[in-house]
Design a protein around this motif. Structure first.
Motif, short mmCIF file in Angstrom:
data_model
loop_
_atom_site.label_atom_id
_atom_site.label_comp_id
_atom_site.label_asym_id
_atom_site.label_seq_id
_atom_site.Cartn_x
_atom_site.Cartn_y
_atom_site.Cartn_z
N PHE A 83 0.84 -1.18 0.00
CA PHE A 83 0.00 0.00 0.00
C PHE A 83 0.88 1.24 0.00
N THR A 84 0.55 2.18 -0.87
CA THR A 84 1.29 3.43 -0.95
C THR A 84 0.44 4.52 -0.33
N ALA A 85 0.94 5.11 0.73
CA ALA A 85 0.19 6.17 1.40
C ALA A 85 0.14 7.41 0.53
N PRO A 86 -0.97 8.17 0.58
CA PRO A 86 -1.05 9.40 -0.21
C PRO A 86 -0.06 10.43 0.28
N PRO A 87 0.30 11.39 -0.56
CA PRO A 87 1.24 12.44 -0.12
C PRO A 87 0.66 13.24 1.05
N ALA A 88 1.51 13.92 1.76
CA ALA A 88 1.06 14.74 2.88
C ALA A 88 0.10 15.81 2.37
N GLY A 89 -1.02 15.97 3.08
CA GLY A 89 -2.02 16.94 2.69
C GLY A 89 -3.06 16.41 1.73
N TYR A 90 -3.01 15.09 1.42
CA TYR A 90 -3.95 14.49 0.48
C TYR A 90 -4.65 13.30 1.12
N LEU A 243 -11.42 11.75 -15.50
CA LEU A 243 -11.18 12.59 -14.33
C LEU A 243 -10.84 13.99 -14.83
N ARG A 244 -11.63 14.98 -14.43
CA ARG A 244 -11.41 16.35 -14.89
C ARG A 244 -11.15 17.27 -13.69
N PHE A 245 -10.06 18.01 -13.78
CA PHE A 245 -9.68 18.97 -12.75
C PHE A 245 -9.83 20.37 -13.34
N GLN A 246 -10.68 21.19 -12.73
CA GLN A 246 -10.87 22.56 -13.20
C GLN A 246 -10.14 23.53 -12.28
N SER A 247 -9.41 24.47 -12.88
CA SER A 247 -8.69 25.49 -12.12
C SER A 247 -8.61 26.75 -12.96
N ALA A 248 -8.09 27.80 -12.37
CA ALA A 248 -7.85 29.02 -13.13
C ALA A 248 -6.77 28.76 -14.17
N ASN A 249 -6.80 29.54 -15.24
CA ASN A 249 -5.82 29.35 -16.30
C ASN A 249 -4.49 29.97 -15.90
N SER A 250 -3.82 29.29 -14.97
CA SER A 250 -2.51 29.73 -14.50
C SER A 250 -1.78 28.49 -13.98
N ASP A 251 -0.53 28.67 -13.61
CA ASP A 251 0.26 27.56 -13.10
C ASP A 251 0.22 27.47 -11.58
N ALA A 252 -0.63 28.27 -10.94
CA ALA A 252 -0.67 28.29 -9.47
C ALA A 252 -1.09 26.93 -8.91
N ALA A 253 -2.02 26.26 -9.58
CA ALA A 253 -2.53 24.97 -9.09
C ALA A 253 -1.81 23.78 -9.72
N ALA A 254 -0.74 24.04 -10.47
CA ALA A 254 -0.07 22.96 -11.21
C ALA A 254 0.39 21.81 -10.32
N PRO A 255 0.99 22.06 -9.14
CA PRO A 255 1.42 20.92 -8.30
C PRO A 255 0.25 20.04 -7.86
N VAL A 256 -0.87 20.67 -7.50
CA VAL A 256 -2.04 19.89 -7.07
C VAL A 256 -2.62 19.12 -8.25
N VAL A 257 -2.71 19.78 -9.38
CA VAL A 257 -3.23 19.12 -10.59
C VAL A 257 -2.39 17.90 -10.93
N ALA A 258 -1.08 18.04 -10.90
CA ALA A 258 -0.18 16.93 -11.24
C ALA A 258 -0.33 15.77 -10.27
N ALA A 259 -0.45 16.07 -8.96
CA ALA A 259 -0.59 15.00 -7.96
C ALA A 259 -1.87 14.21 -8.18
N VAL A 260 -2.96 14.91 -8.45
CA VAL A 260 -4.24 14.23 -8.67
C VAL A 260 -4.21 13.45 -9.98
N GLN A 261 -3.72 14.10 -11.02
CA GLN A 261 -3.72 13.49 -12.35
C GLN A 261 -2.87 12.22 -12.39
#
Length: 271
Positions: A83-90, A243-261
């Motif tokens: 089992f792989t635990a989710p990253p911290a904060g997830y 699976l669709r992740f919606q965010s503002a059109n910027s790179d601010a949410a890129a780390p979260v998007v990548a982790a989920v994706q």
């Protein structure tokens, strides 16, 4: 008298009479019995040791050796699928019934009225949300995401769906635009192929939609919203998973998007 003298010599003391309290003969008998018992005990111990040598190690010794060996094997073994635990904060969401899983920010909250299989939103940013949609088992027979064509073809089809159906507006003075930002394919650790797509969608609204001519409407547009829709597509159980992740059109949410994706997985389920 002669018999008394012999008895006296035999026991090294005074003659024993009926009224005498001497205990010397009794002590000697006790010592003799103790020595005999000790010899018997030593003989029994020697016989037991000889039997053990012929029979091999004792049951206790075998159990101890087996326990030590088992502990060593367990310590050195590597499980096939740990089992792989989710990253911290997830947190991790696992849907065993429909066959998919992914991680998401632990502070996000579910929305139960969306009509999707699952819908989560960021309570601190109204522009950020994600959902999972699954094609109907009765109307789709997918074998892999390659059935959608190349990643670029799948992205163009998705953009067309956004513009002409999902984000189409009947409001006066509204214009919607979109473009494909990225379209890639990857093989995950489960051996399945996934398409990762990113599309920018923007909405423009006229500041005065009731002016006299259409030309005047078109010259007075202002940006209403600008979003990035990051989608991961996978196939299992002959169904298409999105699976669709919606965010503002910027790179601010890129780390979260990548982790989920990157965490999104689909799997076969028993019907």
């Amino acid at each position: 008298m002669a018999q008394q003298t012999l008895r006296q010599r035999a026991f090294g003391g005074s003659p024993l009479t009926a009224g005498s309290r001497s205990v010397r003969p009794h002590v000697i008998c006790v010592r003799v019995r103790a020595a005999r018992d000790q010899r018997q005990q030593e003989q029994q111990e020697q016989e037991q040791q000889q039997q053990q040598q012929h029979q091999g190690p004792s049951r206790r010794a075998l159990l101890q050796a087996a326990g030590a060996l088992g502990a060593g094997l367990i310590a050195g073994a590597r499980p096939a699928s740990a089992f792989t635990a989710p990253p911290a904060g997830y947190k991790q969401l696992v849907d065993k019934l429909d066959g998919y899983s992914f991680v998401f920010p632990e502070l996000w909250t579910p929305v139960t009225t969306s009509g999707n299989d699952v819908f989560l939103r960021n309570p601190f940013n109204i522009e950020e949300n994600l959902f999972v949609a699954i094609s109907s088992p009765s109307s789709s027979r997918y074998s892999s995401v390659a059935d959608l064509g190349t990643p670029e073809e799948a992205a163009k089809a998705l953009l067309d769906q956004y513009l002409n159906k999902e984000f189409m507006s009947t409001r006066i003075g509204i214009r919607r635009e979109g473009e494909v930002i990225a379209a890639t394919s990857r093989t995950a650790d489960d051996g399945r192929t996934y398409y990762d797509l990113a599309i920018r969608m923007a909405s423009y609204a006229s500041r005065n939609p009731y002016v006299a001519t259409q030309a005047e409407v078109m010259t007075q547009y202002g940006l209403e919203w600008d979003r990035r829709l990051t989608t991961t597509l996978g196939v299992a159980n002959n169904r298409l998973y999105e699976l669709r992740f919606q965010s503002a059109n910027s790179d601010a949410a890129a780390p979260v998007v990548a982790a989920v994706q990157q965490s999104f997985r689909v799997r076969e389920v028993d019907v």
